[in-house]
Design a protein around this motif. Sequence first.
Motif, short mmCIF file in Angstrom:
data_model
loop_
_atom_site.label_atom_id
_atom_site.label_comp_id
_atom_site.label_asym_id
_atom_site.label_seq_id
_atom_site.Cartn_x
_atom_site.Cartn_y
_atom_site.Cartn_z
N PHE A 182 4.69 -0.40 8.34
CA PHE A 182 4.95 0.61 7.73
C PHE A 182 6.42 1.13 7.65
O PHE A 182 7.16 0.98 8.43
N LEU A 187 -6.56 -1.13 5.29
CA LEU A 187 -6.61 -0.35 6.49
C LEU A 187 -7.05 1.28 6.23
O LEU A 187 -6.63 1.88 5.26
N LEU A 206 -5.63 6.17 2.41
CA LEU A 206 -5.10 5.20 1.19
C LEU A 206 -5.02 6.18 -0.10
O LEU A 206 -5.89 6.63 -0.32
N TYR A 256 3.74 7.12 3.03
CA TYR A 256 4.06 6.08 3.74
C TYR A 256 3.91 4.78 2.76
O TYR A 256 2.74 4.63 2.20
N GLN A 268 -0.13 11.60 3.86
CA GLN A 268 -0.57 12.31 4.76
C GLN A 268 -0.40 13.57 4.73
O GLN A 268 0.97 14.08 4.79
N LEU A 277 -3.61 7.05 16.28
CA LEU A 277 -4.59 6.59 15.14
C LEU A 277 -5.26 5.37 15.16
O LEU A 277 -4.28 4.42 15.60
N LEU A 305 3.29 13.65 3.35
CA LEU A 305 4.22 12.62 3.83
C LEU A 305 3.64 11.58 3.05
O LEU A 305 2.58 11.23 2.82
N PHE A 363 -7.84 4.63 8.08
CA PHE A 363 -7.34 5.34 9.45
C PHE A 363 -8.50 6.38 9.72
O PHE A 363 -9.21 6.94 8.86
N GLY A 364 -8.83 6.50 11.27
CA GLY A 364 -9.56 7.82 11.51
C GLY A 364 -8.54 8.92 11.43
O GLY A 364 -7.49 8.89 11.25
N ALA A 365 -9.47 9.96 12.02
CA ALA A 365 -8.56 11.38 11.84
C ALA A 365 -7.50 11.42 12.72
O ALA A 365 -6.71 12.44 12.72
N THR A 400 6.90 8.72 12.52
CA THR A 400 6.98 6.93 12.29
C THR A 400 5.87 6.67 13.14
O THR A 400 5.25 7.15 14.08
N PHE A 401 5.18 5.39 12.35
CA PHE A 401 4.11 4.77 12.98
C PHE A 401 4.68 4.00 14.09
O PHE A 401 5.12 2.74 13.85
N PHE A 410 1.00 -1.34 0.05
CA PHE A 410 -0.05 0.15 0.09
C PHE A 410 0.93 1.23 -0.05
O PHE A 410 1.94 1.25 0.37
N LYS A 470 9.06 4.34 7.31
CA LYS A 470 9.40 5.45 8.00
C LYS A 470 8.91 6.71 7.56
O LYS A 470 8.86 7.77 8.15
N ALA A 472 -5.18 12.88 8.88
CA ALA A 472 -4.96 11.64 8.95
C ALA A 472 -4.49 10.85 7.86
O ALA A 472 -4.65 11.33 6.61
N PRO A 473 -3.59 9.96 7.85
CA PRO A 473 -3.19 9.22 6.53
C PRO A 473 -4.33 8.69 5.79
O PRO A 473 -5.27 8.37 6.45
N ASN A 492 -1.54 18.06 9.16
CA ASN A 492 -2.69 18.16 10.23
C ASN A 492 -3.98 17.29 9.71
O ASN A 492 -4.85 17.53 10.24
N TYR A 548 0.21 5.31 1.45
CA TYR A 548 -0.62 6.07 2.24
C TYR A 548 0.02 7.48 2.08
O TYR A 548 1.34 7.80 1.99
#
Lengths: 113, 114
Positions: free
Chosen positions: A103, B103, A46, A89, A38, B93, A87, B105-107, B43-44, A34, A105, A43-44, A41, A36
């Motif tokens: 994920f 997957l 897809l 990922y 971002q 998250l 960003l 993600f929420g906000a 990083t996550f 995948f 970095k 969220a990531p 401010n 992603y």
Amino acid sequence: GDSVTQTEGLVTLTEGLPVMLNCTYQSTYSPFLFWYVQHLNEAPKLLLKSFTDNKRPEHQGFHATLHKSSSSFHLQKSSAQLSDSALYYCALSDQTGYQNFYFGKGTSLTVIP
Amino acid sequence: GALVYQYPRRTICKSGTSMRMECQAVGFQATSVAWYRQSPQKTFELIALSTVNSAIKYEQNFTQEKFPISHPNLSFSSMTVLNAYLEDRGLYLCGARDSQNTLYFGAGTRLSVL
């Protein structure tokens, strides 16, 4: 174990030039890959997901091809736009019972005029 | 389409107190929910992976005693940060996985600790 390695750090491009963000992976099984994105401010979200039938996923001008021989899933776009600054990922989902997500970095892409 | 609602978006708590965040999948049934913390370096860090009717799997450095998670059904999960301190600050998250192994993600919940 499974892992993802992607172009790290900051990438700065001039608007209109091609985008190439590298992603390679290690996995015991045939994983899903995948990308992603971002934005600041946020969220990531897809961006792309690999297909099992070797189709090339595309979205918002971005595309990526899963190459099992080289364990890669590089993200490409022919012409960068200012709004692509974000960003990025690369992520891998294995197919074990727990279906972990791994994920990279992250790569910070900045597109300048 | 698939949406994941996460709330609150921001929260501030006093050092030593606890806060709870919630995650709701809308438009799909989540087969699993993962909770992450995004570090200052972006990083996550995976905190735990939760599958309904299975044991919640916590990653190293994260424990149920510190981050208890509830996942009572396919669309809802909550996580509490107990006894929050400065090192717990960050963006949390939740990610809900659909049956196609994607997957969403929420906000995010940004936790500040005073």
